[in-house]
Design a protein around this motif. Structure first.
Motif, PDB file in Angstrom:
ATOM      1  N   ASP A 198      50.719  47.156  44.671  1.00 57.05           N
ATOM      2  CA  ASP A 198      50.542  46.103  45.670  1.00 57.05           C
ATOM      3  C   ASP A 198      49.052  45.778  45.823  1.00 57.05           C
ATOM      4  O   ASP A 198      48.653  44.614  45.835  1.00 57.05           O
ATOM      5  CB  ASP A 198      51.133  46.592  46.998  1.00 57.05           C
ATOM      6  N   GLU A 199      48.213  46.823  45.921  1.00 55.64           N
ATOM      7  CA  GLU A 199      46.763  46.625  46.015  1.00 55.64           C
ATOM      8  C   GLU A 199      46.242  45.965  44.735  1.00 55.64           C
ATOM      9  O   GLU A 199      45.389  45.086  44.783  1.00 55.64           O
ATOM     10  CB  GLU A 199      46.048  47.965  46.241  1.00 55.64           C
ATOM     11  N   LYS A 239      47.174  42.360  44.601  1.00 53.11           N
ATOM     12  CA  LYS A 239      46.516  41.548  45.628  1.00 53.11           C
ATOM     13  C   LYS A 239      45.009  41.613  45.541  1.00 53.11           C
ATOM     14  O   LYS A 239      44.312  41.319  46.507  1.00 53.11           O
ATOM     15  CB  LYS A 239      47.018  41.957  47.007  1.00 53.11           C
ATOM     16  N   ASN A 240      44.490  42.057  44.377  1.00 52.24           N
ATOM     17  CA  ASN A 240      43.056  41.934  44.176  1.00 52.24           C
ATOM     18  C   ASN A 240      42.224  42.913  44.986  1.00 52.24           C
ATOM     19  O   ASN A 240      41.041  42.686  45.177  1.00 52.24           O
ATOM     20  CB  ASN A 240      42.631  40.513  44.618  1.00 52.24           C
ATOM     21  N   SER A 241      42.859  43.972  45.499  1.00 52.68           N
ATOM     22  CA  SER A 241      42.134  44.857  46.404  1.00 52.68           C
ATOM     23  C   SER A 241      41.888  46.247  45.826  1.00 52.68           C
ATOM     24  O   SER A 241      41.462  47.133  46.535  1.00 52.68           O
ATOM     25  CB  SER A 241      42.889  45.024  47.723  1.00 52.68           C
ATOM     26  N   SER A 242      42.187  46.440  44.539  1.00 55.11           N
ATOM     27  CA  SER A 242      41.986  47.761  43.962  1.00 55.11           C
ATOM     28  C   SER A 242      40.948  47.711  42.858  1.00 55.11           C
ATOM     29  O   SER A 242      41.034  46.897  41.942  1.00 55.11           O
ATOM     30  CB  SER A 242      43.296  48.293  43.388  1.00 55.11           C
ATOM     31  N   LEU A 243      39.991  48.622  42.938  1.00 51.93           N
ATOM     32  CA  LEU A 243      38.985  48.694  41.872  1.00 51.93           C
ATOM     33  C   LEU A 243      39.555  49.376  40.623  1.00 51.93           C
ATOM     34  O   LEU A 243      38.884  49.466  39.611  1.00 51.93           O
ATOM     35  CB  LEU A 243      37.730  49.417  42.369  1.00 51.93           C
ATOM     36  N   ASN A 264      36.327  54.224  53.241  1.00 50.79           N
ATOM     37  CA  ASN A 264      36.870  52.923  52.879  1.00 50.79           C
ATOM     38  C   ASN A 264      37.498  53.070  51.493  1.00 50.79           C
ATOM     39  O   ASN A 264      36.803  53.165  50.487  1.00 50.79           O
ATOM     40  CB  ASN A 264      35.753  51.874  52.871  1.00 50.79           C
ATOM     41  N   GLN A 310      39.096  51.103  49.679  1.00 48.96           N
ATOM     42  CA  GLN A 310      38.970  49.991  48.739  1.00 48.96           C
ATOM     43  C   GLN A 310      37.612  49.968  48.051  1.00 48.96           C
ATOM     44  O   GLN A 310      37.531  49.878  46.830  1.00 48.96           O
ATOM     45  CB  GLN A 310      39.253  48.679  49.454  1.00 48.96           C
ATOM     46  N   SER A 311      36.535  50.083  48.832  1.00 49.10           N
ATOM     47  CA  SER A 311      35.216  50.096  48.192  1.00 49.10           C
ATOM     48  C   SER A 311      34.930  51.489  47.638  1.00 49.10           C
ATOM     49  O   SER A 311      34.092  51.656  46.760  1.00 49.10           O
ATOM     50  CB  SER A 311      34.135  49.720  49.198  1.00 49.10           C
ATOM     51  N   ASN A 331      33.575  53.798  49.303  1.00 50.32           N
ATOM     52  CA  ASN A 331      32.444  54.400  50.011  1.00 50.32           C
ATOM     53  C   ASN A 331      32.927  55.311  51.124  1.00 50.32           C
ATOM     54  O   ASN A 331      33.837  54.957  51.866  1.00 50.32           O
ATOM     55  CB  ASN A 331      31.551  53.321  50.623  1.00 50.32           C
ATOM     56  N   ASN A 373      30.593  57.741  46.810  1.00 52.02           N
ATOM     57  CA  ASN A 373      31.579  56.731  46.450  1.00 52.02           C
ATOM     58  C   ASN A 373      32.650  57.423  45.626  1.00 52.02           C
ATOM     59  O   ASN A 373      32.352  58.129  44.662  1.00 52.02           O
ATOM     60  CB  ASN A 373      30.932  55.605  45.654  1.00 52.02           C
TER      61      ASN A 373
END
Lengths: 442, 465
Positions: A248-249, A252-256, A373, A375-376, A378, A405
């Protein structure tokens, strides 16, 4: 309880194309001791039915804890209303069933049948064991919490799955004060499926040692250090890292970790499995959509093996669900994991200290809901632990933060220990050695 | 939800084995959550919860249980099961119940259930569009909008009946910004114990969404925060989480009464700098953490916790108050019938001081300005806390210089309160969910802009000397 039939009948009558009921029934028994005496005692039972249904091709949700003649009407009318308001492009899916399910019995009859008096006696013995260990212990709070959780998933296609688990969690907190008036606190927990598994002496030693050995702690100099994370602290970092495996991430463009399938995403020392079929308190042979679960490798020697799918995200890529559809706070289905195991390495924890030579040993991190966080990647977290000097543990550390990170840090794991710690939410992780972590202290 | 005669029967059953206090707490909560992702409604979810919790006290022991079965038979069974944990003789009998009248200050003007959902969804969509249109680097906008209508009834063995209604609504927007270097997210989450009027008259969701997008973009370009001991200016509003974590939790009777708090036995002593006064006020009309009564029926109160640096009051529930010889002061709360209530915060904040925020920044040679904070946590035994800075700037020579990310503030409550050397005059409250023994409850944090000397800042941007 509740007549499923009346709800299915109502749904058919109102023209729902499909309906799923996810019924949870929980009972709990808990008590706590303060200064060795019973100070609270609790028993409870509760049930809820979470319904999802398809109306005009769209999915709607409704949940009730109220079971009477109005329940079928409440559920069905709200599903219809809510489905009509949904505008997602995702298909609404109710599952017809997997070919094969690996059912296992994980319900502990022994735990269920043991009486409250026996449990209270055991905790009182534990209390005595704790207070005998050191005169510095000022206060001890012990709680015992036993849960029985039954889940039944049934739908209008005739699928019916159920599972029942029970377990007890013993949690203890100690507060100690030394000659100088310095106060330290420590805690310990144990998960049990049989009272005979509880070793009061061993648990008391762990609690007292962990508390006492913090005396004289303070911050170290700020800087970059080699770092050994204890299993539990490592699990706190691994859990948010694995959230990036959610399809899902990714979609939706939210996973590195998007676009990294088959590529190296961590140090080659790291291998991670998901084992929902392991027999323990997190065991489940079906996910919250009714798809059969399976044990699988997520990361093998640093290479990403798979993303995690539920029915909806799988349909978008025209593939099968991996059995990772779990409810995430509400009736809607997200992506989740059960029973994460990290493959142990060859060095003992002492071996990791020796290999590090000098650095810090982090026994716990906290403040994850704010300082992490996912997603980032960090993070900056308050930490506790010890200095490592000449390959051995030295003075205790407190009031420091460990920052880094996740994506960098997982690439810098230089060794994995052979010890494994269990975490409350089903993580089984050894200690790891990381090349470089920013520590902020003095 | 039940009749007085059933309540009397259940209370008497509960008291049969010598409890000195019995209480029935009944609750029905109608909850709705709408989730939107990039402008599309992903789910609409209605949930009706209903249940009862029964609490028995005997001296310093408490017994608690709950059930969804709130029929006479279900409640009598629970009362009987619970009373079995005592083995004394009956001390009291309840003969009659009197309903206690109290104010109804926090009722919604426009009930959520009466506001068209289509219209609400249109407003959410418009805010989502505003967020996504803010900048090309905004790649995702997630929104959740949740509201409820909760009715509470309490009966206890002093022969009293209480009731309250809570209706809350909250909008949470999360903007995700992405560039070639990384991903950053930022949330905005206003809420109130009011009806839909709050989002029509007081809060502009489009502005909230744009601000979240703006802050996420700022973070993309921010440098890593340096670490070390420095002067920290904490912004108003959610910055008050510092007080909530560093001090508030340690003033709760649940830990104070057992000697488990750093502030146990410190009433009347100086615990903060002279310019600090702080309050817990559950009476503020329409505020996120308010109520007419607390969750054991006591009227909520404005309790001065710290007056000019001196500890003046704890947050006390009547059970833990027994250990302290103090009555409950309206601070007993619980998430739902599934939790035994205990002492908790409601709306807790530092009061206004004399400096303007501009003066505070202008008087700071070098430091971190933590404009917006994330959540945090505290160990009540040691008072050690940590919290994350969501939006931060380095201040140099009295001016805001550049944005930084990844900062964490840590310290111990005892020290930080004494190290506050400037307090602003721009008090603002902000909404949070506070988690502790009796569950996750809505609570306001708040403060004016404050300055703290010599705080430990964690970050990855090198060391400040």
């Amino acid at each position: 309880m509740i007549s499923y039939k009346k709800i299915f009948d109502k749904a058919a009558q109102e023209g729902l194309e499909a309906l799923e009921l996810y019924v949870s029934e929980n009972s709990n028994f808990s008590f706590s001791l303060f200064r060795g005496e019973l100070d609270s005692y609790s028993i409870s039972d509760s049930a809820s039915v979470e319904a999802r249904g398809i109306s005009d091709g769209k999915i709607g949700y409704a949940t009730s804890e109220k079971f009477d003649s109005t329940t079928p009407e409440y559920l069905v009318s709200h599903i219809k209303q809510n489905a009509a308001l949904t505008s997602s492009d995702d298909p609404g899916l109710i599952f017809r069933g997997s070919e094969k399910y690996r059912r296992k019995n994980v319900f502990s009859k022994k735990l269920h049948e043991a009486g409250p008096d026996e449990k209270i006696r055991l905790m009182k013995d534990f209390y005595s064991a704790v207070t005998k260990k050191s005169e510095k212990i000022q206060e001890v709070e012990i709680s015992y919490e036993e849960s029985e959780e039954a889940v039944t998933l049934t739908n209008s296609y005739g699928l019916k799955l159920s599972s029942k688990v029970n377990y007890a969690v013993v949690f203890a907190q100690a507060v100690a004060t030394d000659e100088t008036g310095e106060t330290k606190s420590g805690m310990v927990f144990r998960i049990l499926s049989d009272l005979a598994d509880f070793d009061a002496e061993e648990t008391a030693s762990k609690l007292v040692d962990d508390t006492i050995r913090q005396f004289g702690s303070g911050p170290c100099d700020s800087g970059k250090y080699k770092c050994v994370f204890a299993g539990n602290a490592f699990a706190s970092l691994l859990a948010p890292f694995l959230r990036n495996l959610s399809s899902d991430e990714v979609q939706k463009n939210s996973s590195l970790l998007a676009g990294k399938l088959g590529e190296k995403v961590t140090s080659s020392r790291l291998t991670v499995f998901e084992k929902p079929l392991e027999k323990n308190m997190s065991f489940r042979y079906f996910d919250d959509e009714g798809v059969a679960t399976s044990n699988k490798t997520l990361i093998r020697n640093g290479v990403l093996q798979t993303y995690l799918y539920n029915l909806t995200t799988a349909a978008k890529e025209n593939r099968e669900s991996t059995g990772n559809g779990y409810k995430a706070g509400g009736s809607a289905i997200g992506v989740g994991l059960r029973n994460v195991f990290v493959k142990p390495g060859s060095l003992s924890e002492e071996g990791l200290f020796e290999k590090a030579g000098s650095g810090v040993y982090i026994t716990s991190v906290s403040g994850l809901h704010a300082g992490m966080n996912a997603q980032s990647g960090n993070f900056s977290l308050i930490a506790q632990g010890f200095m490592i000097r000449d390959g051995k543990l030295a003075e205790p550390l407190s009031l420091i933060t460990a920052a880094g990170n996740l994506f960098d840090m997982f690439n810098q794991i230089t060794a994995v220990g052979n010890n494994v710690e269990v975490r409350m939410n089903g993580f089984y992780t050894p200690s790891v050695l990381v090349k470089k972590i920013s520590i902020s202290g003095k | 939800m039940i009749t007085k005669s059933t309540a009397i029967e259940v209370l008497n059953e509960a008291l049969a084995t010598g409890a000195d206090f019995a209480e029935i707490y009944l609750e029905e909560d109608d909850q709705t959550t709408i989730r939107m992702d990039n402008g599309k409604v992903e789910s609409c979810d209605d949930k009706l919860t209903r249940g009862a919790g029964i609490r028995l006290l005997k001296d310093l022991r408490s017994v608690y249980g709950y059930t969804n079965n709130i029929t006479r038979a279900g409640l009598l069974r629970l009362a009987k099961d619970l009373s079995a944990s005592f083995d004394g003789k009956r001390l009291l009998t309840v003969d009659s119940i009197t309903k206690v009248r109290q104010g109804k200050k926090h009722l919604p003007k426009i009930k959520y259930s009466e506001f068209p959902r289509e219209e609400l969804i249109g407003m959410l969509k418009s805010s989502s569009d505003a967020c996504l249109a803010y900048d090309k680097k905004i790649v995702r906008c997630e929104i959740s909008f949740a509201y409820n209508y909760k009715t509470v009834e309490i009966f206890n063995s002093t022969g009293k009946q209480f009731g309250d209604v809570h209706s809350r609504g909250r909008y949470i927007v999360t903007a995700t910004a992405r560039d070639e270097k990384g991903i950053e997210t930022f949330h905005s989450r206003p809420g109130a114990q009011k009806g839909m009027e709050f989002f029509l008259e007081e809060v502009d969701m489009n502005e909230e969404a744009k601000n979240a997008a703006k802050s996420a973009i700022t973070l993309l370009g921010a440098k890593e925060c340096p670490s070390g001991k420095m002067t920290v200016i904490i912004g108003n509003g959610f910055g008050g989480v510092i007080f909530h974590e560093a001090c508030g939790h340690s003033l709760e009777a649940s830990s104070v009464s057992k000697g488990l708090s750093v502030f146990s036995g410190k009433k009347g002593e100086k615990i903060a700098s002279d310019i600090v006064s702080a309050v817990d006020d559950g009476t503020i009309e329409g505020a996120w953490g308010s109520g007419n009564i607390d969750d054991e029926g006591n009227p909520t109160a404005r309790n001065m916790l710290i007056t000019n640096g001196v500890l003046t009051s704890y947050l006390v529930d009547s059970f833990n108050g027994r250990r302290m010889n103090e009555p409950g002061n309206g601070a007993c709360r619980r998430e739902s019938y599934k939790y035994e209530p205990t002492s908790r915060m409601s709306n807790t904040f530092i009061l206004n001081g004399k400096s303007t925020p501009e003066e505070i920044i202008a008087n700071t040679e070098y430091g971190l300005y933590a404009k917006d904070m994330g959540g945090g946590s505290v160990n009540p035994a040691t008072g050690e806390f940590n919290f994350a800075v969501n939006e931060g700037y380095i201040v140099e020579n009295g001016k805001i210089s550049y944005p930084v990310k990844g900062a964490t503030l840590i310290g111990s409550g005892k020290e930080v309160l004494l190290n506050i050397d400037m307090v602003g005059n721009d008090l603002l409250r902000a909404q949070g969910m506070c988690g502790a023994a009796s569950g996750s409850i809505p609570a306001d944090v708040g403060e004016p802009t404050i300055r703290v000397q010599n705080m430990t800042v964690g970050g990855r941007g090198g060391t400040v000397k």
